[in-house]
Design an enzyme around this catalytic site. Sequence first.
Site, short mmCIF file in Angstrom:
data_model
loop_
_atom_site.label_atom_id
_atom_site.label_comp_id
_atom_site.label_asym_id
_atom_site.label_seq_id
_atom_site.Cartn_x
_atom_site.Cartn_y
_atom_site.Cartn_z
N GLY A 196 -18.31 -46.33 47.55
CA GLY A 196 -19.21 -47.38 47.12
C GLY A 196 -18.57 -48.76 47.15
O GLY A 196 -17.41 -48.93 46.79
N ALA A 240 -19.96 -37.01 36.55
CA ALA A 240 -20.95 -37.78 35.78
C ALA A 240 -21.87 -38.51 36.76
O ALA A 240 -22.06 -39.73 36.70
CB ALA A 240 -20.29 -38.73 34.79
N LYS A 281 -19.37 -50.82 45.10
CA LYS A 281 -19.21 -51.09 43.67
C LYS A 281 -17.72 -51.26 43.30
O LYS A 281 -17.36 -52.09 42.49
CB LYS A 281 -19.84 -49.95 42.87
CG LYS A 281 -19.41 -49.80 41.43
CD LYS A 281 -20.11 -50.76 40.55
CE LYS A 281 -19.99 -50.52 39.08
NZ LYS A 281 -18.77 -49.97 38.57
N ASP A 282 -16.89 -50.43 43.93
CA ASP A 282 -15.44 -50.53 43.73
C ASP A 282 -14.85 -51.17 44.98
O ASP A 282 -14.21 -50.51 45.81
CB ASP A 282 -14.85 -49.14 43.48
CG ASP A 282 -15.42 -48.50 42.22
OD1 ASP A 282 -14.90 -48.78 41.14
OD2 ASP A 282 -16.43 -47.77 42.32
N GLN A 333 -11.10 -51.01 45.79
CA GLN A 333 -10.77 -49.62 46.15
C GLN A 333 -11.17 -49.34 47.60
O GLN A 333 -10.39 -48.79 48.38
CB GLN A 333 -11.51 -48.67 45.20
CG GLN A 333 -11.52 -47.23 45.61
CD GLN A 333 -12.20 -46.35 44.57
OE1 GLN A 333 -11.66 -46.16 43.49
NE2 GLN A 333 -13.38 -45.83 44.87
N VAL A 360 -25.78 -49.50 43.84
CA VAL A 360 -27.09 -49.21 43.27
C VAL A 360 -27.13 -49.78 41.86
O VAL A 360 -26.19 -49.61 41.07
CB VAL A 360 -27.36 -47.69 43.25
CG1 VAL A 360 -28.69 -47.38 42.59
CG2 VAL A 360 -27.32 -47.13 44.67
N HIS A 388 -24.08 -42.39 43.04
CA HIS A 388 -23.44 -41.28 43.76
C HIS A 388 -24.44 -40.60 44.70
O HIS A 388 -24.10 -40.22 45.82
CB HIS A 388 -22.89 -40.26 42.77
CG HIS A 388 -21.91 -40.82 41.77
ND1 HIS A 388 -22.14 -40.82 40.42
CD2 HIS A 388 -20.72 -41.43 41.96
CE1 HIS A 388 -21.12 -41.38 39.80
NE2 HIS A 388 -20.24 -41.77 40.71
N HIS A 447 -24.64 -40.13 39.10
CA HIS A 447 -25.86 -40.91 38.88
C HIS A 447 -26.44 -41.33 40.23
O HIS A 447 -25.96 -40.88 41.28
CB HIS A 447 -25.57 -42.12 37.97
CG HIS A 447 -24.41 -42.96 38.45
ND1 HIS A 447 -24.39 -43.62 39.65
CD2 HIS A 447 -23.20 -43.23 37.86
CE1 HIS A 447 -23.26 -44.28 39.78
NE2 HIS A 447 -22.51 -44.05 38.72
P1 AMP Z 1 -16.81 -42.83 40.40
O1 AMP Z 1 -18.04 -43.37 39.70
O2 AMP Z 1 -15.56 -43.51 40.00
O3 AMP Z 1 -16.76 -41.35 40.33
O4 AMP Z 1 -16.99 -43.21 41.92
C1 AMP Z 1 -17.31 -42.33 42.95
C2 AMP Z 1 -17.86 -43.13 44.10
O5 AMP Z 1 -19.15 -43.62 43.74
C3 AMP Z 1 -17.02 -44.37 44.46
O6 AMP Z 1 -16.97 -44.51 45.87
C4 AMP Z 1 -17.79 -45.49 43.81
O7 AMP Z 1 -17.61 -46.74 44.44
C5 AMP Z 1 -19.22 -45.00 43.98
N1 AMP Z 1 -20.13 -45.64 43.03
C6 AMP Z 1 -19.99 -45.75 41.68
N2 AMP Z 1 -21.01 -46.46 41.15
C7 AMP Z 1 -21.82 -46.81 42.17
C8 AMP Z 1 -23.04 -47.56 42.28
N3 AMP Z 1 -23.62 -48.10 41.21
N4 AMP Z 1 -23.58 -47.73 43.50
C9 AMP Z 1 -22.99 -47.20 44.62
N5 AMP Z 1 -21.85 -46.47 44.58
C10 AMP Z 1 -21.27 -46.28 43.38
#
Ligand code: AMP
Length: 278
Positions: free
Chosen positions: A144, A29, A146-147, A150, A173, A34, A31
């Site tokens: 990210g 999914a 964001k987590d 993690q 982002v 990613h 965005h």
């Molecule tokens: P996921 O959304 O759980 O599939 O996360 C995959 C990777 O994308 C992880 O390392 C997240 O921290 C990162 N991620 C998710 N949302 C964002 C965002 N808004 N900005 C930057 N990285 C992100």
Amino acid sequence: MELIVAKGREDLVKARRGGAVALVPTMGALHEGHRSLIRQARVRADQVVVSIFVNPLQFGPSEDFSRYPRTFDADLDVCRAEGVDVVFHPDAEEMYAADRQVSVSAGHMGSIVEGAFRPGHFDGVLTVVLKLFNLVQPDLAVFGQKDAQQLALIRRMVADLDLPIEILGAPTVREPDGLALSSRNRYLSDDDRQVALALSRALRAGAAELTPARVRAVAQEVLDAAGPRLATDYLALVDPATFAEVDESYAGMAVLAVAATVGTTRLIDNVTLTLNPS
Ligand code: AMP
């Protein structure tokens, strides 16, 4: 170069070329958040592997595993547009043998803050990330901010288990109005979305303060003002490396993190700030 879709270890071995490999683990999914991770990977490596795997191990029994968005074809388009070399898209049966026994424990750090609300979540995250590292064998991996918990736990795992992989943290982002991009945002109604803005607003307000007590108070005030449609799990002001709550005398970089549910959608967000600067 044609995008390669790999389903298992053999496909990954076949796809391997010389040079530095960067891995961007995702649950799909995809965005703009990613995309920014993929771009960081591109700059740093000769070959970029994006994994797309909705990891059953990191979802609790009452969480949204079955309704987590799965948009594989659109994700492939994103990966093609970003010049990704390999998409690793294993089946759950490929990743987890029915008789598997051994997994990674995130320890105490996995049981606090976000971990207190999602028992076993970080064990599931670290287990899948270690498996992805072993399968893809990257030189570096991008995650990210964001987590944030993690990311801190993955750094901890790399240090504690001596993994020869460089970990890159990438900034969050956001939408122009401040909402952090998330695959789960698509579940927010227009009204929910307005309520959800309280998260980033609270973090911004808190981050403008200098002492732990003020940061917590100001951020909490913004969350409270959002009313009962925002159900806050926690607001935490923590050491970025350990996720332990900071005390009033703490000086230096800290993370202000929040988790809340709006409607049926649980959101997390955080900012980095400097406390008690000298
Ligand atoms: P996921 O959304 O759980 O599939 O996360 C995959 C990777 O994308 C992880 O390392 C997240 O921290 C990162 N991620 C998710 N949302 C964002 C965002 N808004 N900005 C930057 N990285 C992100």
